[in-house]
Design a protein around this motif. Structure first.
Motif, PDB file in Angstrom:
ATOM      1  N   ARG A  23      20.608 -86.814  19.497  1.00  7.01           N
ATOM      2  CA  ARG A  23      20.099 -88.069  19.668  1.00  7.01           C
ATOM      3  C   ARG A  23      21.267 -89.213  19.017  1.00  7.01           C
ATOM      4  O   ARG A  23      21.908 -88.689  18.004  1.00  7.01           O
ATOM      5  CB  ARG A  23      18.893 -88.536  19.199  1.00  7.01           C
ATOM      6  N   ALA A  24      21.496 -90.377  19.296  1.00  4.03           N
ATOM      7  CA  ALA A  24      22.528 -91.313  18.559  1.00  4.03           C
ATOM      8  C   ALA A  24      22.019 -91.213  17.209  1.00  4.03           C
ATOM      9  O   ALA A  24      22.970 -91.559  16.432  1.00  4.03           O
ATOM     10  CB  ALA A  24      22.741 -92.123  19.518  1.00  4.03           C
ATOM     11  N   ALA A  25      20.831 -91.315  16.920  1.00  8.06           N
ATOM     12  CA  ALA A  25      20.290 -91.702  15.644  1.00  8.06           C
ATOM     13  C   ALA A  25      20.795 -90.788  14.723  1.00  8.06           C
ATOM     14  O   ALA A  25      20.750 -90.988  13.479  1.00  8.06           O
ATOM     15  CB  ALA A  25      18.786 -92.055  15.785  1.00  8.06           C
ATOM     16  N   VAL A  66      29.462 -93.674  18.465  1.00  5.05           N
ATOM     17  CA  VAL A  66      27.816 -94.301  18.541  1.00  5.05           C
ATOM     18  C   VAL A  66      27.982 -95.920  17.923  1.00  5.05           C
ATOM     19  O   VAL A  66      28.646 -96.155  17.297  1.00  5.05           O
ATOM     20  CB  VAL A  66      27.133 -93.257  17.437  1.00  5.05           C
ATOM     21  N   LYS A  68      25.305 -99.438  17.514  1.00  3.56           N
ATOM     22  CA  LYS A  68      24.154-100.156  17.236  1.00  3.56           C
ATOM     23  C   LYS A  68      23.724 -99.395  15.807  1.00  3.56           C
ATOM     24  O   LYS A  68      22.365 -99.040  15.771  1.00  3.56           O
ATOM     25  CB  LYS A  68      23.153-100.086  18.327  1.00  3.56           C
ATOM     26  N   CYS A  69      24.511 -99.105  14.951  1.00  2.00           N
ATOM     27  CA  CYS A  69      24.118 -98.419  13.726  1.00  2.00           C
ATOM     28  C   CYS A  69      23.563 -99.348  12.611  1.00  2.00           C
ATOM     29  O   CYS A  69      23.947-100.579  12.462  1.00  2.00           O
ATOM     30  CB  CYS A  69      25.581 -97.667  13.257  1.00  2.00           C
ATOM     31  N   CYS A  75      21.853 -94.729  14.369  1.00  2.65           N
ATOM     32  CA  CYS A  75      22.325 -95.472  15.453  1.00  2.65           C
ATOM     33  C   CYS A  75      21.657 -95.528  16.593  1.00  2.65           C
ATOM     34  O   CYS A  75      20.616 -94.710  16.972  1.00  2.65           O
ATOM     35  CB  CYS A  75      23.727 -94.792  15.771  1.00  2.65           C
ATOM     36  N   GLY A  76      21.790 -96.422  17.613  1.00  2.00           N
ATOM     37  CA  GLY A  76      21.043 -96.597  18.815  1.00  2.00           C
ATOM     38  C   GLY A  76      21.506 -96.056  20.194  1.00  2.00           C
ATOM     39  O   GLY A  76      20.757 -95.645  21.057  1.00  2.00           O
ATOM     40  N   THR A  77      22.947 -95.766  20.133  1.00  2.10           N
ATOM     41  CA  THR A  77      23.451 -95.303  21.476  1.00  2.10           C
ATOM     42  C   THR A  77      24.850 -94.499  21.319  1.00  2.10           C
ATOM     43  O   THR A  77      25.437 -94.963  20.270  1.00  2.10           O
ATOM     44  CB  THR A  77      23.435 -96.592  22.250  1.00  2.10           C
ATOM     45  N   GLY A  78      25.190 -93.908  22.064  1.00  3.63           N
ATOM     46  CA  GLY A  78      26.453 -93.007  21.908  1.00  3.63           C
ATOM     47  C   GLY A  78      27.254 -93.327  23.457  1.00  3.63           C
ATOM     48  O   GLY A  78      26.809 -93.495  24.395  1.00  3.63           O
ATOM     49  N   GLN A  79      28.494 -92.833  23.461  1.00  7.97           N
ATOM     50  CA  GLN A  79      29.385 -93.261  24.316  1.00  7.97           C
ATOM     51  C   GLN A  79      30.675 -91.991  24.264  1.00  7.97           C
ATOM     52  O   GLN A  79      31.008 -91.860  23.594  1.00  7.97           O
ATOM     53  CB  GLN A  79      29.899 -94.695  24.474  1.00  7.97           C
TER      54      GLN A  79
END
Length: 94
Positions: A23-25, A66, A68-69, A75-79
């Motif tokens: 997870r991005a978190a 990542v 939206k940390c 963090c909220g999302t990854g790319q």
């Protein structure tokens, strides 16, 4: 009766599977999952202090960023990002 043709073999490895969802978190396990699959990977930080993973697979470098940390964690999302050098400029078809 002839046997059905087999599916073409892919030049890419099978999908990576982690024991637990990644997870991005919590991106800390990502480099280990990639290394377990035979890739090179290391954890670093981007210019804003947020986590990022730099990796290499089959001659291609890629980065996992990542976003939206909150205070450089949770963090909220990854790319996934990769870049290629083109021998000729790409033009949009008409």
């Amino acid at each position: 009766m002839r046997p059905a043709p087999s599916a073409p073999r892919s030049c890419w490895p099978p999908p990576l599977r982690a024991a637990e969802p990644v997870r991005a978190a919590d991106p800390d396990p990502v480099p280990g999952v990639l290394r377990d699959a035979g890739f090179t990977a290391s954890m670093g930080v981007d210019p804003h202090g947020d986590p990022m993973i730099e990796a290499r697979a089959r001659g291609t470098n890629f980065t996992v960023l990542v976003f939206k940390c909150s205070l450089n964690s949770d963090c909220g999302t990854g790319q996934f990002i990769t870049r290629y050098a083109l021998q000729q400029p790409w033009t949009r078809p008409p």
